[in-house]
Write a protein that holds these residues in place. Structure first.
Motif, PDB file in Angstrom:
ATOM      1  N   LYS A  76     -14.625 -10.038   1.999  1.00  0.00           N
ATOM      2  CA  LYS A  76     -13.531 -10.974   2.514  1.00  0.00           C
ATOM      3  C   LYS A  76     -14.066 -12.452   2.678  1.00  0.00           C
ATOM      4  N   SER A 114      -5.539 -11.594   7.768  1.00  0.00           N
ATOM      5  CA  SER A 114      -5.798 -12.134   6.633  1.00  0.00           C
ATOM      6  C   SER A 114      -4.807 -12.650   5.677  1.00  0.00           C
ATOM      7  N   SER A 152      -1.299  -9.639   0.218  1.00  0.00           N
ATOM      8  CA  SER A 152      -0.123  -9.805   1.191  1.00  0.00           C
ATOM      9  C   SER A 152      -0.128 -11.175   1.761  1.00  0.00           C
ATOM     10  N   SER A 199      -9.032  -3.405   4.512  1.00  0.00           N
ATOM     11  CA  SER A 199      -7.779  -2.927   3.542  1.00  0.00           C
ATOM     12  C   SER A 199      -8.498  -3.061   2.252  1.00  0.00           C
TER      13      SER A 199
HETATM   14  C1  DP6 Z   1      -1.528  -2.098   4.825  1.00  0.00           C
HETATM   15  O1  DP6 Z   1      -5.402  -6.611   1.229  1.00  0.00           O
HETATM   16  O2  DP6 Z   1      -3.212  -7.752   1.333  1.00  0.00           O
HETATM   17  O3  DP6 Z   1      -1.273  -4.236   5.102  1.00  0.00           O
HETATM   18  O4  DP6 Z   1      -5.013  -5.836   5.380  1.00  0.00           O
HETATM   19  O5  DP6 Z   1      -4.832  -8.423   5.613  1.00  0.00           O
HETATM   20  O6  DP6 Z   1      -6.617  -7.324   4.378  1.00  0.00           O
HETATM   21  P1  DP6 Z   1      -5.328  -7.213   4.506  1.00  0.00           P
HETATM   22  O7  DP6 Z   1      -4.478  -7.537   3.154  1.00  0.00           O
HETATM   23  P2  DP6 Z   1      -4.258  -6.992   2.185  1.00  0.00           P
HETATM   24  O8  DP6 Z   1      -3.499  -5.416   2.404  1.00  0.00           O
HETATM   25  C2  DP6 Z   1      -2.521  -5.346   2.811  1.00  0.00           C
HETATM   26  C3  DP6 Z   1      -2.149  -3.883   3.297  1.00  0.00           C
HETATM   27  C4  DP6 Z   1      -1.193  -3.316   4.014  1.00  0.00           C
HETATM   28  C5  DP6 Z   1       0.256  -3.352   3.441  1.00  0.00           C
HETATM   29  C6  DP6 Z   1       0.947  -4.641   3.191  1.00  0.00           C
HETATM   30  O9  DP6 Z   1       0.769  -5.427   4.019  1.00  0.00           O
HETATM   31  O10 DP6 Z   1       1.793  -4.685   2.068  1.00  0.00           O
END
Ligand code: DP6
Length: 331
Positions: A76, A114, A152, A199
């Motif tokens: 990250k 994030s 996201s 994530s």
């Molecule tokens: C479960 O990889 O976009 O929140 O979790 O902030 O590292 P971070 O981001 P990303 O994954 C998001 C996964 C989730 C579902 C969502 O926000 O759509």
């Protein structure tokens, strides 16, 4: 321009993104929909740093703790430094950048720090490097934002409610026509500690779940139903879809190899309480991202009552009350 400050809200996914069809391009398998969180904000200042030849990102956490992000420490972090490099290269510039960033809420525990962090960083960098083609084009800006490591983060650029669209290997964010539905999101903090699995790691396990194919089979329909419910200001349908999608995503997480449990017994107490209060006429719905903390959605008429009940629940440490708000912007 010597320095630029951007503010971006975190967002809570109504229809969630879980699983990447291309890890390098951070490409989700399908679209997703979210609401911005007015009181979960990242504020990021970018400055040219003439003193040194390397970039630096300094994060001030919500409790005041200061962390210099080490690019070697996690994928990250590495991706955030790569984002500085990428945007500087696009602008054909050479200056080193110093980033000061602050979260108004706990990080890495299911409140999407994030997302807000990635959106604020990308916007601040595009502004300081004067990339007007990106600043005036949400499609372009969001596709670039995704490369910070969090898809996201694209939705945090949108106003109020945002959507990620996936078309083959193209992926971008777009605003959802502003719904007149007045929604409130209560982030119920039951555990502010950082989650054990990020994530980014979790996305890579989605395909190992036998339920992932089933999720993919229904997600397009759910996206349509969710948009319709927002459009028709139909809170009951919207809340029902949001809960279904939350359980669907966590089923995939829990049945992947190895299994991932983001919610815990405290999350479960809140989920059960919400169902109970709903049966008593306090209409509210839960959803949970990749962390133990629970997001409760309601209409403003039930906010006071719900807040009181949540504070009286033993496992609740704190509440953050949010409304849909403006997406990432320069201040
Ligand atoms: C479960 O990889 O976009 O929140 O979790 O902030 O590292 P971070 O981001 P990303 O994954 C998001 C996964 C989730 C579902 C969502 O926000 O759509």
């Amino acid at each position: 321009m010597k320095q630029v400050t951007a503010v971006a809200p975190a967002n809570i996914a109504f229809i969630k993104y879980w699983g990447q069809k291309d890890k390098e391009k951070i490409l989700p398998y399908h679209g997703s929909i979210s609401m911005n969180l007015s009181n979960c904000l990242t504020t990021t200042t970018a400055r040219f740093n003439k003193q040194v030849t390397t970039d630096e990102i300094v994060l001030t956490h919500y409790d005041g703790k200061i962390e210099i992000l080490n690019p070697e420490e996690s994928i990250k972090n590495k991706k955030l430094y790569e984002q500085i490099n990428r945007i500087r290269n696009i602008a054909q510039r050479t200056e080193s950048i110093s980033i000061q960033t602050h979260n108004s809420f706990p990080s890495k525990c299911g409140i999407a720090s994030s997302a807000s962090g990635g959106a604020a960083l990308t916007l601040a960098l595009c502004k300081i490097f004067e990339l007007n083609k990106y600043l005036t084009n949400l499609k372009k800006l969001s596709a670039l934002t995704r490369l910070c490591g969090s898809a996201s983060a694209m939705r945090s650029l949108c106003d109020g409610f945002g959507e990620i669209v996936v078309e083959g290997d193209k992926c971008y964010a777009q605003n959802i026509k502003l719904s007149d539905l007045t929604l409130v999101n209560i982030v119920v903090i039951v555990d502010p500690e950082a989650k054990a699995s990020s994530s980014s790691d979790g996305h890579l396990l989605a395909e190992t779940s036998p339920f992932f194919a089933a999720r993919l089979g229904q997600v397009e329909q759910q996206l349509e139903y969710c948009k319709e419910a927002l459009n028709h200001q139909d809170f009951t349908t919207l809340g029902t879809i949001i809960e279904q999608d939350c359980i669907s995503m966590h089923s995939v997480m829990m049945t992947s190899t190895p299994p991932l449990y983001y919610w815990n017994h405290k999350s479960f107490i809140i989920m059960e309480a919400v169902k109970q209060w709903r049966s008593e006429g306090i209409e509210s719905y839960f959803t949970i991202d990749a962390g133990a903390n629970v997001h409760v959605l309601c209409e403003p008429k039930h906010l006071a009552e719900l807040t009181e009940k949540l504070y009286a629940t033993a496992c609740v440490q704190d509440l953050i009350i949010n409304q849909p708000c403006q997406g990432a912007h320069i201040i």
